[in-house]
Scaffold this motif. Structure first.
Motif, PDB file in Angstrom:
ATOM      1  N   ALA A 110      -2.926 -25.526  12.859  1.00 27.03           N
ATOM      2  CA  ALA A 110      -2.223 -24.607  11.967  1.00 27.03           C
ATOM      3  C   ALA A 110      -1.191 -25.402  11.155  1.00 27.03           C
ATOM      4  O   ALA A 110      -0.834 -26.529  11.510  1.00 27.03           O
ATOM      5  N   PHE A 111      -0.700 -24.810  10.071  1.00 26.87           N
ATOM      6  CA  PHE A 111       0.166 -25.559   9.143  1.00 26.87           C
ATOM      7  C   PHE A 111       1.464 -26.014   9.808  1.00 26.87           C
ATOM      8  O   PHE A 111       2.126 -26.932   9.316  1.00 26.87           O
ATOM      9  N   LYS A 112       1.846 -25.397  10.918  1.00 25.58           N
ATOM     10  CA  LYS A 112       3.124 -25.755  11.542  1.00 25.58           C
ATOM     11  C   LYS A 112       3.162 -27.215  11.977  1.00 25.58           C
ATOM     12  O   LYS A 112       4.232 -27.814  12.053  1.00 25.58           O
ATOM     13  N   ASP A 159       1.004 -19.748  17.641  1.00 28.71           N
ATOM     14  CA  ASP A 159       0.944 -21.048  16.973  1.00 28.71           C
ATOM     15  C   ASP A 159       2.184 -21.933  17.133  1.00 28.71           C
ATOM     16  O   ASP A 159       2.067 -23.149  17.229  1.00 28.71           O
ATOM     17  N   PRO A 175       0.174 -16.960   2.703  1.00 23.40           N
ATOM     18  CA  PRO A 175       0.153 -15.956   3.779  1.00 23.40           C
ATOM     19  C   PRO A 175       1.475 -16.038   4.533  1.00 23.40           C
ATOM     20  O   PRO A 175       1.805 -17.096   5.066  1.00 23.40           O
ATOM     21  N   THR A 176       2.211 -14.944   4.564  1.00 20.66           N
ATOM     22  CA  THR A 176       3.622 -15.053   4.939  1.00 20.66           C
ATOM     23  C   THR A 176       4.016 -14.189   6.137  1.00 20.66           C
ATOM     24  O   THR A 176       3.561 -13.060   6.286  1.00 20.66           O
ATOM     25  N   GLY A 177       4.879 -14.771   6.980  1.00 18.17           N
ATOM     26  CA  GLY A 177       5.465 -14.047   8.102  1.00 18.17           C
ATOM     27  C   GLY A 177       6.980 -14.126   7.998  1.00 18.17           C
ATOM     28  O   GLY A 177       7.635 -13.259   7.435  1.00 18.17           O
ATOM     29  N   ASN A 178       7.534 -15.220   8.503  1.00 17.51           N
ATOM     30  CA  ASN A 178       8.979 -15.415   8.487  1.00 17.51           C
ATOM     31  C   ASN A 178       9.530 -15.911   7.156  1.00 17.51           C
ATOM     32  O   ASN A 178      10.721 -16.147   7.023  1.00 17.51           O
ATOM     33  N   PHE A 179       8.663 -16.170   6.161  1.00 16.70           N
ATOM     34  CA  PHE A 179       9.078 -16.588   4.818  1.00 16.70           C
ATOM     35  C   PHE A 179       9.479 -18.064   4.756  1.00 16.70           C
ATOM     36  O   PHE A 179       9.966 -18.543   3.741  1.00 16.70           O
ATOM     37  N   GLY A 180       9.275 -18.820   5.859  1.00 17.39           N
ATOM     38  CA  GLY A 180       9.658 -20.228   5.847  1.00 17.39           C
ATOM     39  C   GLY A 180       8.767 -21.040   4.920  1.00 17.39           C
ATOM     40  O   GLY A 180       9.245 -21.850   4.118  1.00 17.39           O
ATOM     41  N   ASN A 181       7.458 -20.814   5.020  1.00 17.02           N
ATOM     42  CA  ASN A 181       6.522 -21.595   4.232  1.00 17.02           C
ATOM     43  C   ASN A 181       6.723 -21.347   2.734  1.00 17.02           C
ATOM     44  O   ASN A 181       6.892 -22.284   1.952  1.00 17.02           O
ATOM     45  N   SER A 192      -0.085 -14.231  13.388  1.00 16.56           N
ATOM     46  CA  SER A 192       1.088 -15.038  13.056  1.00 16.56           C
ATOM     47  C   SER A 192       1.893 -14.429  11.914  1.00 16.56           C
ATOM     48  O   SER A 192       2.945 -14.943  11.547  1.00 16.56           O
ATOM     49  N   MET A 193       1.378 -13.361  11.323  1.00 20.08           N
ATOM     50  CA  MET A 193       2.113 -12.658  10.271  1.00 20.08           C
ATOM     51  C   MET A 193       2.523 -11.255  10.715  1.00 20.08           C
ATOM     52  O   MET A 193       2.966 -10.450   9.898  1.00 20.08           O
ATOM     53  N   HIS A 245      -5.660 -15.385   8.288  1.00 21.60           N
ATOM     54  CA  HIS A 245      -4.409 -15.567   7.539  1.00 21.60           C
ATOM     55  C   HIS A 245      -4.718 -16.061   6.124  1.00 21.60           C
ATOM     56  O   HIS A 245      -4.178 -15.567   5.138  1.00 21.60           O
ATOM     57  N   THR A 256      -3.516 -21.599   6.117  1.00 25.81           N
ATOM     58  CA  THR A 256      -2.523 -21.904   7.146  1.00 25.81           C
ATOM     59  C   THR A 256      -3.111 -22.148   8.533  1.00 25.81           C
ATOM     60  O   THR A 256      -2.411 -22.654   9.405  1.00 25.81           O
ATOM     61  N   ALA A 257      -4.361 -21.770   8.766  1.00 26.49           N
ATOM     62  CA  ALA A 257      -4.968 -22.038  10.088  1.00 26.49           C
ATOM     63  C   ALA A 257      -6.445 -22.365   9.939  1.00 26.49           C
ATOM     64  O   ALA A 257      -7.113 -21.936   8.983  1.00 26.49           O
TER      65      ALA A 257
HETATM   66  C1  LIG Z   1       3.406 -19.222  11.195  1.00 24.23           C
HETATM   67  C2  LIG Z   1       2.173 -18.833  10.450  1.00 24.23           C
HETATM   68  C3  LIG Z   1       2.239 -18.075   9.240  1.00 24.23           C
HETATM   69  C4  LIG Z   1       3.548 -17.541   8.687  1.00 24.23           C
HETATM   70  O1  LIG Z   1       4.351 -18.559   8.146  1.00 24.23           O
HETATM   71  P1  LIG Z   1       5.896 -18.278   7.797  1.00 24.23           P
HETATM   72  O2  LIG Z   1       6.463 -19.606   7.448  1.00 24.23           O
HETATM   73  O3  LIG Z   1       6.498 -17.707   9.053  1.00 24.23           O
HETATM   74  O4  LIG Z   1       5.932 -17.315   6.673  1.00 24.23           O
HETATM   75  C5  LIG Z   1       1.063 -17.816   8.545  1.00 24.23           C
HETATM   76  N1  LIG Z   1      -0.135 -18.230   9.022  1.00 24.23           N
HETATM   77  C6  LIG Z   1      -0.240 -18.941  10.178  1.00 24.23           C
HETATM   78  C7  LIG Z   1      -1.599 -19.334  10.649  1.00 24.23           C
HETATM   79  C8  LIG Z   1       0.899 -19.270  10.922  1.00 24.23           C
HETATM   80  O5  LIG Z   1       0.770 -19.958  12.069  1.00 24.23           O
END
Ligand SMILES: *Cc1c(COP(=O)(O)O)cnc(C)c1O
Length: 476
Positions: free
Chosen positions: A122-124, A155, A265-271, A319-320, A398, A422-423
């Motif tokens: 995953a992108f993390k 993730d 694709p956004t969850g916490n808005f960090g990316n 993850s979102m 995602h 992102t994954a």
């Molecule tokens: C963490 C994650 C996201 C969300 O990213 P944010 O930086 O939290 O917006 C999206 N897709 C995948 C696969 C993730 O692991």
């Protein structure tokens, strides 16, 4: 002499809190602190910029060199400054694609940026592999140690473990809800062999795990004694390391001599905030398209100017599945002219009444660059199936949300749209197979994941139990 000192102090980047009441810090302290003492998030006091010729020159470099160039201004004055080229080479050495983050074209002006070639798919990994090395380097320099404690539903935990394993100055404890993560996700955490890695399966839910972590941080004595630290996306260093692939991808489709748009694709808005930082630094980005699943607080915000919390529903893109996007605070701080008091007031309102409204001019300013798009699970399945039918490529749920957002956003069609993938599809094999009829295979490096030995300790959801476990297992 006086002039020299002046020159040095000018080029050392200082960081300030989005709530305006925490001390200004340099990079090393920001890296180790994570959250600011006033509850805010650290951001640079001023944005460093790259000129068009400097951005253009990135096109000829490989990924680790682009990473060193893009991150250099943010670590000026740090112990890391001179090590950056070696550190980034090291960070991305084990990635399984020679390009690290290859671009794939789906259709005219429709691209994906593959951010899933790191150790946990995953992108993390793109940020955490570098940040793990930064922690180790800075801690050694200062003769300090830290204990990282985190909760995960998927993730983040595995990416953090891969980044911190075998680092001398770090012990890491990751809590996951017993029996409630996918098997691939659990095995990615529990099959890592390293003395400093501790997986705790908590008899409880993800929320229980998160509350246990919060309570450990809230215990001032325990926190200091154990040198607790966090690696979630409130840490500025992670955002900084994500800025890199926005430059990397954009120069491959013609920037800075041409505008680009990013779909994230956004969850916490960090990316997506990391993309905004690239634009602050001079990358010509026409729009950021923010993709959400049915947990659509951000889409609703972009439509109305009000941030209104709601319940969380589980989706195919877990993850979102978020209630609130913590990194939005960084965007708000910039949009409100770095008025920390105003940010603190809005966040207080959110806490009191689960909602806040952004002033109309500020919202209008944000809308010049940001567009929100949502997609439910049925739509996500349809997009995975369509992309497979059109191109023969499998994408994960995602990424599907991002591709849909890119394709439906109403922006100038002449501008290339780059979706952050992102994954890896093999991380979500059931959803991908249900959509396409094809079960994605794990890449060779993880092919034997299901034969590896798992190591984890199951504990009750009790603060004292967890604290004792941490205390007994850190390497003093
Ligand atoms: C963490 C994650 C996201 C969300 O990213 P944010 O930086 O939290 O917006 C999206 N897709 C995948 C696969 C993730 O692991």
């Amino acid at each position: 002499m006086a002039l020299w000192v002046y020159y040095l102090s000018e080029r050392v980047l200082r960081y300030i809190s989005t709530r305006g009441r925490a001390p200004e810090l340099g990079f090393d302290e920001v890296l180790l602190a994570g959250l600011a003492t006033d509850g805010g998030l650290y951001v640079p006091k001023a944005w460093p910029t790259l000129g068009a010729s400097e951005i253009g020159a990135l096109a000829g470099l490989d990924y680790p060199d682009v990473a060193a160039r893009v991150m250099a201004p943010f670590v000026a004055g740090s112990a890391l400054e001179n090590d950056l080229p070696a550190l980034t080479k090291d960070a991305y050495a084990a990635f399984t694609h020679t390009a690290v983050a290859p671009l794939t074209q789906l259709a005219s002006n429709d691209w994906i940026v593959e951010l899933f070639h790191g150790p946990t798919l995953a992108f993390k990994d793109y940020a955490l592999q570098a940040v793990g090395l930064m922690f180790d380097r800075v801690l050694k320099e200062k003769g300090r140690r830290i204990t990282i404690v985190g909760a995960t539903s998927g993730d983040t935990g595995s990416a953090a473990i891969e980044a911190c394993k075998n680092k001398d100055s770090v012990d890491i404890f990751i809590l996951h809800p017993a029996g409630r993560t996918s098997e691939v996700q659990r095995r990615q955490m529990t099959t890592v062999e390293a003395d400093n890695v501790h997986n705790i399966a908590v008899n409880g839910t993800f929320d229980d795990c998160q509350n246990l972590v919060k309570d450990m941080f809230a215990d001032e004595g325990f926190r200091t004694q154990m040198n607790l630290s966090a690696v979630n996306s409130i840490n500025w260093a992670r955002i900084m390391a994500q800025v890199v692939y926005y430059f990397w991808a954009a120069v491959h489709v013609g920037a800075p001599y041409r505008q680009v748009a990013f779909s994230v694709p956004t969850g916490n808005f960090g990316n997506v905030f990391a993309g905004r930082v690239a634009a602050h630094m001079g990358l010509p980005v026409s729009h950021f398209i923010v993709g959400s699943n049915s947990n659509d607080i951000l889409t609703r915000y972009f439509e109305t100017g009000a941030m209104t919390m709601d319940g969380v529903v589980p989706t195919l893109s877990p993850s979102m599945d978020i209630q609130i996007s913590s990194n939005f605070e960084r965007l708000l701080f910039g949009a409100l002219g770095q008025d920390g008091d105003a940010v603190a007031r809005l966040l207080e309102q959110l806490k009191q009444s689960r909602a806040y409204e952004v002033p109309a001019e500020t919202h209008a300013e944000i809308l010049k660059r940001f567009v929100g798009r949502r997609l439910d699970d049925a739509g996500t399945t349809r997009v995975m199936r369509d992309v497979y039918a059109e191109t023969g490529r499998l994408i994960d749920p995602h990424t599907a949300v991002g591709v849909h957002a890119a394709r439906t956003a109403q922006i100038d069609p002449a501008i290339p749209r780059l979706t952050m993938a992102t994954a890896h599809p093999a991380k979500f094999p059931d959803a991908v197979e249900a959509a396409t009829g094809v079960r994605p295979a794990l890449p060779p490096a993880l092919a034997d994941l299901f034969n590896r030995t798992e190591r984890f300790t199951t504990l009750d959801s009790n603060l004292d139990t967890i604290k004792s476990f941490v205390r007994e297992n850190i390497r003093a």
